[in-house]
Write a protein that holds these residues in place. Structure first.
Motif, PDB file in Angstrom:
ATOM      1  N   LEU A  26     -55.376  -2.488  20.751  1.00 45.92           N
ATOM      2  CA  LEU A  26     -56.718  -2.515  19.981  1.00 45.92           C
ATOM      3  C   LEU A  26     -57.597  -4.532  20.674  1.00 45.92           C
ATOM      4  CD1 LEU A  26     -55.659  -2.111  16.807  1.00 45.92           C
ATOM      5  CD2 LEU A  26     -57.236  -1.034  17.670  1.00 45.92           C
ATOM      6  N   GLN A  27     -57.084  -4.884  21.463  1.00 41.74           N
ATOM      7  CA  GLN A  27     -57.211  -5.825  21.877  1.00 41.74           C
ATOM      8  C   GLN A  27     -57.999  -5.553  23.486  1.00 41.74           C
ATOM      9  OE1 GLN A  27     -58.175  -9.270  20.923  1.00 41.74           O
ATOM     10  NE2 GLN A  27     -59.435  -9.923  22.686  1.00 41.74           N
ATOM     11  N   GLN A  28     -58.318  -4.591  24.152  1.00 42.33           N
ATOM     12  CA  GLN A  28     -57.674  -3.556  25.160  1.00 42.33           C
ATOM     13  C   GLN A  28     -59.222  -3.224  25.307  1.00 42.33           C
ATOM     14  OE1 GLN A  28     -55.091  -1.506  27.377  1.00 42.33           O
ATOM     15  NE2 GLN A  28     -53.598  -2.778  27.639  1.00 42.33           N
ATOM     16  N   ALA A 158     -54.003   6.022  21.136  1.00 37.02           N
ATOM     17  CA  ALA A 158     -55.222   4.423  21.826  1.00 37.02           C
ATOM     18  C   ALA A 158     -55.163   4.920  23.061  1.00 37.02           C
ATOM     19  CB  ALA A 158     -55.040   3.492  21.113  1.00 37.02           C
ATOM     20  N   ILE A 159     -54.757   4.627  23.570  1.00 36.16           N
ATOM     21  CA  ILE A 159     -53.914   4.612  25.451  1.00 36.16           C
ATOM     22  C   ILE A 159     -54.953   5.708  26.104  1.00 36.16           C
ATOM     23  CG2 ILE A 159     -52.213   4.677  27.216  1.00 36.16           C
ATOM     24  CD1 ILE A 159     -51.065   2.683  25.654  1.00 36.16           C
ATOM     25  N   HIS A 160     -54.841   7.384  25.704  1.00 43.80           N
ATOM     26  CA  HIS A 160     -55.018   8.662  25.849  1.00 43.80           C
ATOM     27  C   HIS A 160     -56.856   8.058  25.691  1.00 43.80           C
ATOM     28  CE1 HIS A 160     -51.648  10.550  27.396  1.00 43.80           C
ATOM     29  NE2 HIS A 160     -50.797   9.922  26.814  1.00 43.80           N
ATOM     30  N   HIS A 161     -56.602   7.650  24.965  1.00 46.88           N
ATOM     31  CA  HIS A 161     -58.404   7.561  24.341  1.00 46.88           C
ATOM     32  C   HIS A 161     -58.867   6.527  25.527  1.00 46.88           C
ATOM     33  CE1 HIS A 161     -59.618  10.654  21.576  1.00 46.88           C
ATOM     34  NE2 HIS A 161     -58.376  10.439  21.289  1.00 46.88           N
ATOM     35  N   HIS A 162     -58.391   5.336  26.094  1.00 48.87           N
ATOM     36  CA  HIS A 162     -58.792   4.393  26.870  1.00 48.87           C
ATOM     37  C   HIS A 162     -59.015   4.978  28.405  1.00 48.87           C
ATOM     38  CE1 HIS A 162     -57.493   0.185  24.801  1.00 48.87           C
ATOM     39  NE2 HIS A 162     -58.176   1.040  23.996  1.00 48.87           N
TER      40      HIS A 162
END
Length: 193
Positions: A26-28, A158-162
């Motif tokens: 989330l910080q990313q 979240a990583i995949h959406h990043h």
């Protein structure tokens, strides 16, 4: 056969580690939003990812964390052998202020980070997952899961959406860290190469 309904209530090192990783992912997102040189880039539509922008992807990934935590009881709750804590990722909010105002998005991320890091419940705490698995039917399916599995899902999701956000950033010529949107297993693989 008797069901074991005991739920570990003390956090372990594993609990703290996964919570820390969740907060870091989330910080990313937060760091990216804070670094955007122009507020308009937050909502600028992508050509490469149609009907999409940074704001929508951030809202979507934040919503998954929010939906995991919204019904979380303060203590493990089992009645008649059934887990009461239900999670439904399909009941997402759309067209909300965080999709147009990056400061609101940052505030929502900070609230989630605090909730995750202040969690006192074990990763093994049972969760009932509700999901629409077939778009042609009006019923939800139900699966038994646990907090740790669902928190890991939120991280991975979240990583995949990043990764999609990274494509949009490249399209709009926004500097983005190389490791943004890259799964830990892939990063580990690159380090061995």
């Amino acid at each position: 056969m008797t069901k074991n309904t005991s739920v570990p209530t003390e956090k372990t090192d594993k609990d703290y580690e996964l919570g820390s990783v969740a907060a870091e992912v989330l910080q990313q997102s937060k760091a990216l939003l804070e670094s955007l040189p122009d507020a308009l880039l937050f909502t600028k539509e992508s050509v490469f990812v149609p009907k999409s922008n940074i704001a929508k992807h951030v809202r979507h990934l934040v919503d998954h964390y929010r939906l995991l935590l919204v019904n979380k009881p303060d203590t493990p709750c089992i009645q008649n052998g059934q887990t009461i804590w239900a999670v439904d990722y399909d009941s997402r909010d759309r067209n909300v202020p965080m999709e147009t105002d990056k400061q609101i998005a940052i505030q929502e991320i900070e609230k989630l980070q605090t909730k995750i890091l202040n969690n006192t419940m074990s990763l093994d705490t049972p969760v009932r997952l509700l999901a629409i698995v077939n778009s042609t039917e009006d019923k939800e399916s139900e699966f038994l899961s646990n907090y740790g599995r669902e928190l890991w899902f939120c991280i991975h999701h979240a990583i995949h959406h990043h990764a999609l956000i990274k494509v949009i950033c490249i399209e709009h010529k926004i500097d983005i860290p190389e490791e943004f949107g890259v799964a830990p297993s892939t990063q580990k693989h690159y380090q061995k190469s």
